[in-house]
Design a protein around this motif. Structure first.
Motif, short mmCIF file in Angstrom:
data_model
loop_
_atom_site.label_atom_id
_atom_site.label_comp_id
_atom_site.label_asym_id
_atom_site.label_seq_id
_atom_site.Cartn_x
_atom_site.Cartn_y
_atom_site.Cartn_z
N ARG A 10 6.05 6.52 -9.97
CA ARG A 10 5.34 5.93 -8.82
C ARG A 10 6.35 5.72 -7.71
O ARG A 10 7.50 5.35 -7.95
N ALA A 11 5.90 5.94 -6.48
CA ALA A 11 6.76 5.73 -5.32
C ALA A 11 5.89 5.65 -4.07
O ALA A 11 4.66 5.76 -4.14
N LYS A 12 6.56 5.46 -2.94
CA LYS A 12 5.89 5.49 -1.65
C LYS A 12 6.57 6.55 -0.80
O LYS A 12 7.80 6.64 -0.78
N LEU A 13 5.77 7.35 -0.10
CA LEU A 13 6.28 8.38 0.80
C LEU A 13 6.08 7.87 2.22
O LEU A 13 4.95 7.62 2.64
N ILE A 14 7.18 7.69 2.93
CA ILE A 14 7.13 7.08 4.26
C ILE A 14 7.56 8.09 5.31
O ILE A 14 8.61 8.73 5.17
N GLN A 22 2.44 1.73 6.13
CA GLN A 22 1.75 3.00 6.34
C GLN A 22 2.19 4.07 5.34
O GLN A 22 1.91 5.24 5.52
N ALA A 23 2.86 3.64 4.30
CA ALA A 23 3.37 4.59 3.30
C ALA A 23 2.23 5.17 2.47
O ALA A 23 1.23 4.51 2.20
N GLU A 24 2.44 6.40 2.07
CA GLU A 24 1.48 7.09 1.19
C GLU A 24 1.92 6.89 -0.26
O GLU A 24 3.04 7.23 -0.63
N PRO A 25 1.06 6.30 -1.10
CA PRO A 25 1.47 6.08 -2.49
C PRO A 25 1.51 7.40 -3.27
O PRO A 25 0.70 8.29 -3.07
N LEU A 57 7.56 17.55 -4.19
CA LEU A 57 7.08 16.88 -2.98
C LEU A 57 7.74 17.43 -1.73
O LEU A 57 7.11 17.49 -0.68
N ASN A 58 9.01 17.79 -1.84
CA ASN A 58 9.78 18.28 -0.71
C ASN A 58 9.53 17.43 0.53
O ASN A 58 8.90 17.89 1.49
N ARG A 63 10.50 12.43 6.36
CA ARG A 63 9.85 11.55 5.39
C ARG A 63 10.88 11.14 4.35
O ARG A 63 11.84 11.86 4.10
N ARG A 64 10.66 9.98 3.76
CA ARG A 64 11.58 9.52 2.72
C ARG A 64 10.79 8.86 1.60
O ARG A 64 9.67 8.40 1.78
N ILE A 65 11.40 8.85 0.43
CA ILE A 65 10.81 8.22 -0.75
C ILE A 65 11.34 6.79 -0.83
O ILE A 65 12.52 6.54 -0.66
N SER A 66 10.45 5.85 -1.12
CA SER A 66 10.83 4.45 -1.23
C SER A 66 10.16 3.84 -2.45
O SER A 66 9.11 4.30 -2.89
N HIS A 67 10.73 2.77 -2.98
CA HIS A 67 10.15 2.00 -4.09
C HIS A 67 9.78 2.89 -5.28
O HIS A 67 8.68 2.77 -5.81
N SER A 68 10.66 3.76 -5.69
CA SER A 68 10.34 4.65 -6.80
C SER A 68 10.65 3.99 -8.15
O SER A 68 11.63 3.28 -8.29
N THR A 69 9.77 4.24 -9.09
CA THR A 69 9.97 3.80 -10.47
C THR A 69 9.57 4.94 -11.40
O THR A 69 8.66 5.70 -11.09
#
Length: 100
Positions: A10-14, A22-25, A57-58, A63-69
């Motif tokens: 799981r992560a957020k794409l910002i 406004q991040a995409e889960p 995802l490329n 864009r960046r990945i955030s809060h990944s688990t």
């Protein structure tokens, strides 16, 4: 012993100029081949699974990945989530993307 390892990611794409609200889960389940009878430590497998998700995802330069688990799960979790609306298949792994 299973010939596969399963991970839930799981992560957020910002998008870079936007804020985290406004991040995409992102929610996906990764099924990786590990070979018959082989037992590999979970840490390198987790890193490999995470790398596969980033490749699929490329995110690109804006864009960046955030809060990944990421955590190891069993095959039952794959059955529980059901068919994925989107997926990515590589040589040794299958990534099922779910709507969060």
């Amino acid at each position: 012993m299973s010939e596969h390892a399963f991970f839930e990611y799981r992560a957020k794409l910002i998008t870079t100029p936007h804020n985290e609200e406004q991040a995409e889960p992102i929610h996906c389940l990764i099924k990786m081949e590990i070979g018959a009878g082989r037992r590999r430590p979970p840490e390198p497998l987790e890193q490999e699974a995470e790398d596969l998700v980033l490749f699929a995802l490329n995110p690109g330069p804006y864009r960046r990945i955030s809060h990944s688990t990421i955590c190891e799960v069993d095959e039952e979790r794959l059955r529980k989530l059901g068919p994925a609306p989107d997926f990515y298949i590589s040589k040794s792994a299958e990534i099922n993307f779910y709507v969060s």
